[in-house]
Design a protein around this motif. Structure first.
Motif, PDB file in Angstrom:
ATOM      1  N   ILE A 202       0.862  -1.174   0.000  1.00 23.46           N
ATOM      2  CA  ILE A 202       0.000   0.000   0.000  1.00 23.46           C
ATOM      3  C   ILE A 202       0.900   1.227   0.000  1.00 23.46           C
ATOM      4  N   GLN A 203       0.719   2.096  -0.958  1.00 26.10           N
ATOM      5  CA  GLN A 203       1.565   3.277  -1.066  1.00 26.10           C
ATOM      6  C   GLN A 203       1.065   4.374  -0.132  1.00 26.10           C
ATOM      7  N   VAL A 204       1.940   4.844   0.749  1.00 27.55           N
ATOM      8  CA  VAL A 204       1.631   6.002   1.587  1.00 27.55           C
ATOM      9  C   VAL A 204       2.780   6.999   1.432  1.00 27.55           C
ATOM     10  N   PRO A 205       2.499   8.305   1.544  1.00 26.33           N
ATOM     11  CA  PRO A 205       3.510   9.322   1.223  1.00 26.33           C
ATOM     12  C   PRO A 205       4.426   9.705   2.380  1.00 26.33           C
ATOM     13  N   VAL A 219      -6.246   3.644   8.956  1.00 24.94           N
ATOM     14  CA  VAL A 219      -5.516   4.887   9.208  1.00 24.94           C
ATOM     15  C   VAL A 219      -4.054   4.526   9.424  1.00 24.94           C
ATOM     16  N   VAL A 220      -3.201   4.975   8.522  1.00 24.77           N
ATOM     17  CA  VAL A 220      -1.765   4.735   8.624  1.00 24.77           C
ATOM     18  C   VAL A 220      -1.110   6.028   9.087  1.00 24.77           C
ATOM     19  N   GLY A 224       4.074  12.030  12.884  1.00 25.48           N
ATOM     20  CA  GLY A 224       3.154  13.149  12.913  1.00 25.48           C
ATOM     21  C   GLY A 224       2.228  13.266  11.723  1.00 25.48           C
ATOM     22  N   GLN A 225       2.395  12.417  10.727  1.00 19.45           N
ATOM     23  CA  GLN A 225       1.523  12.436   9.565  1.00 19.45           C
ATOM     24  C   GLN A 225       0.583  11.244   9.591  1.00 19.45           C
ATOM     25  N   PHE A 226      -0.569  11.385   8.961  1.00 20.24           N
ATOM     26  CA  PHE A 226      -1.464  10.243   8.822  1.00 20.24           C
ATOM     27  C   PHE A 226      -2.282  10.366   7.544  1.00 20.24           C
ATOM     28  N   VAL A 227      -2.790   9.232   7.100  1.00 19.56           N
ATOM     29  CA  VAL A 227      -3.673   9.197   5.936  1.00 19.56           C
ATOM     30  C   VAL A 227      -4.791   8.208   6.215  1.00 19.56           C
TER      31      VAL A 227
END
Length: 379
Positions: A202-205, A219-220, A224-227
């Motif tokens: 799964i691509q996350v930035p 929720v990944v 401090g970041q999430f998507v």
């Protein structure tokens, strides 16, 4: 340590010696000897994870021991079916021997996932019903443990693991994210895919560190970041990242600009918990920011004091406050929010105080929440 439970118990998933729902914390039982069926109320290990499926429960301790209770006709508990209504230790038999120490666990509605950390790599073992590929293998029923093939990739470890009703997501030590199972609502980051039977990337930035799963979303998060990965139809608004977290990247991404304890998920809601902060008067930025479904009081009132520990179940919340009190709110039909309910069996716009038996001496150090089940760890 002692464990207390209340809520849904139709399959003995509370491990309290019977199969009746209870609305007051009741002490759990553990087997000491499966042959003699002797039980104890004390466990000399620290419980680190409480993972609940639809009708079964998994406990992971700091030493790697896993205990299971509840429905087991498909083998999901990794134990014998007797004695019933108590926690039994999980022991998996493989071609190379017995595995009884684990580093991660998660539970789908009818299945279980166990990660074993061995000398050079991790292995992921699965058990239970697998109708949507939620166990990462192709067999529809896994009554004897099998290992998910070729996962995780060589040179990586499973750093975090979570499951929803019919999908699972793993974060690896290199920051990559992999998932499998039901995918129709975009919970695995793919569109126009009904199910994915084996692990896919799964691509996350960003570099991922943690993951939580709702019923049909994921929720990944990391650094401090999430998507939020979910249905573009957005029925319950989980993709509507609050303005205080908007990252400037658009879509369902967020940026948390302060230290936080973690992100939790109910079936249809998301909760960002920052135990070190106090909420402001408007509740926009503070110790708990939550969004999503709230027709049954699943989102705690803004007046909730700062939780020291926050646990989120399928449609309810259990919080250990800094003063040592335990409170619950949300859908409480099975007793999982205590006794004082409204006409619709909810605790909405307020919380219930949950007390241990008056005769008990001890301090609550952890709380948990599952599928209409609630848990309190006492030392």
């Amino acid at each position: 340590m002692r464990l207390f439970a209340f809520g849904s118990n139709g399959s003995g998933q509370l491990a309290i010696g019977h199969q009746e729902d209870v609305s007051n914390p009741t002490q759990c039982l553990f087997t000491t000897d499966p042959e003699s069926k002797d039980t104890t109320q004390d466990i000399n290990e620290e419980i680190t994870t409480i993972a609940a499926g639809g009708n079964h429960t998994l406990l992971l301790t700091k030493t790697g021991t896993v205990y299971a209770a509840g429905a087991n006709t498909d083998g999901r508990c990794g134990t014998s079916t007797s004695p019933e209504n108590v926690f039994n230790r999980v022991s998996i038999t493989t071609a190379s021997g017995t595995v009884d120490t684990f580093s991660r666990v998660s539970a789908t509605w009818e299945g279980s996932i166990f990660v074993s950390s061995e000398a050079t790599d991790d292995k992921v073992y699965v058990l239970g019903t697998n109708t949507k590929g939620e166990l990462g293998v192709t067999e529809p029923l896994v009554s004897s443990a099998v290992c998910v093939p070729d996962f995780p990739p060589r040179g990586t470890r499973v750093a975090a693991l979570a499951s929803g009703m019919a999908h699972s997501v793993a974060v690896l030590s290199n920051g990559d994210v992999w998932g499998w199972g039901g995918a129709r609502k975009g919970q695995l980051g793919s569109e126009n895919v009904v199910r994915i039977a084996g692990p896919v990337r799964i691509q996350v930035p960003f570099f991922a560190e943690e993951v939580v799963c709702g019923r049909e979303f994921s929720v990944v998060s990391g650094r401090g970041q999430f998507v939020v990965l979910g249905d573009p139809g957005n029925r319950w608004g989980v993709l509507n990242v609050p303005e205080c977290f908007v990252s400037g990247e658009g879509g369902s991404r967020g940026l948390i600009g302060y230290p936080y304890e973690g992100i939790r998920a109910s079936w249809h809601g998301i909760y960002v918990h920052a135990a070190g902060l106090e909420g402001d008067a408007e509740g926009e930025v503070g110790s708990l920011v939550a969004w999503g479904r709230n027709d049954r009081g699943q989102i705690p009132p803004r007046t909730l004091p700062t939780p020291a520990v926050l646990a989120v179940g399928s449609e309810h919340v259990v919080a250990l406050l800094k003063n040592g009190e335990v409170v619950a709110c949300g859908w409480g039909e099975h007793g999982n929010c205590g006794e004082d309910l409204d006409a619709l069996r909810n605790v909405a716009d307020r919380v219930n105080l949950i007390s241990l038996p008056e005769t008990l001496e001890g301090k609550v150090v952890r709380v948990g929440a599952g599928c209409a089940t609630s848990w309190m760890v006492v030392e």
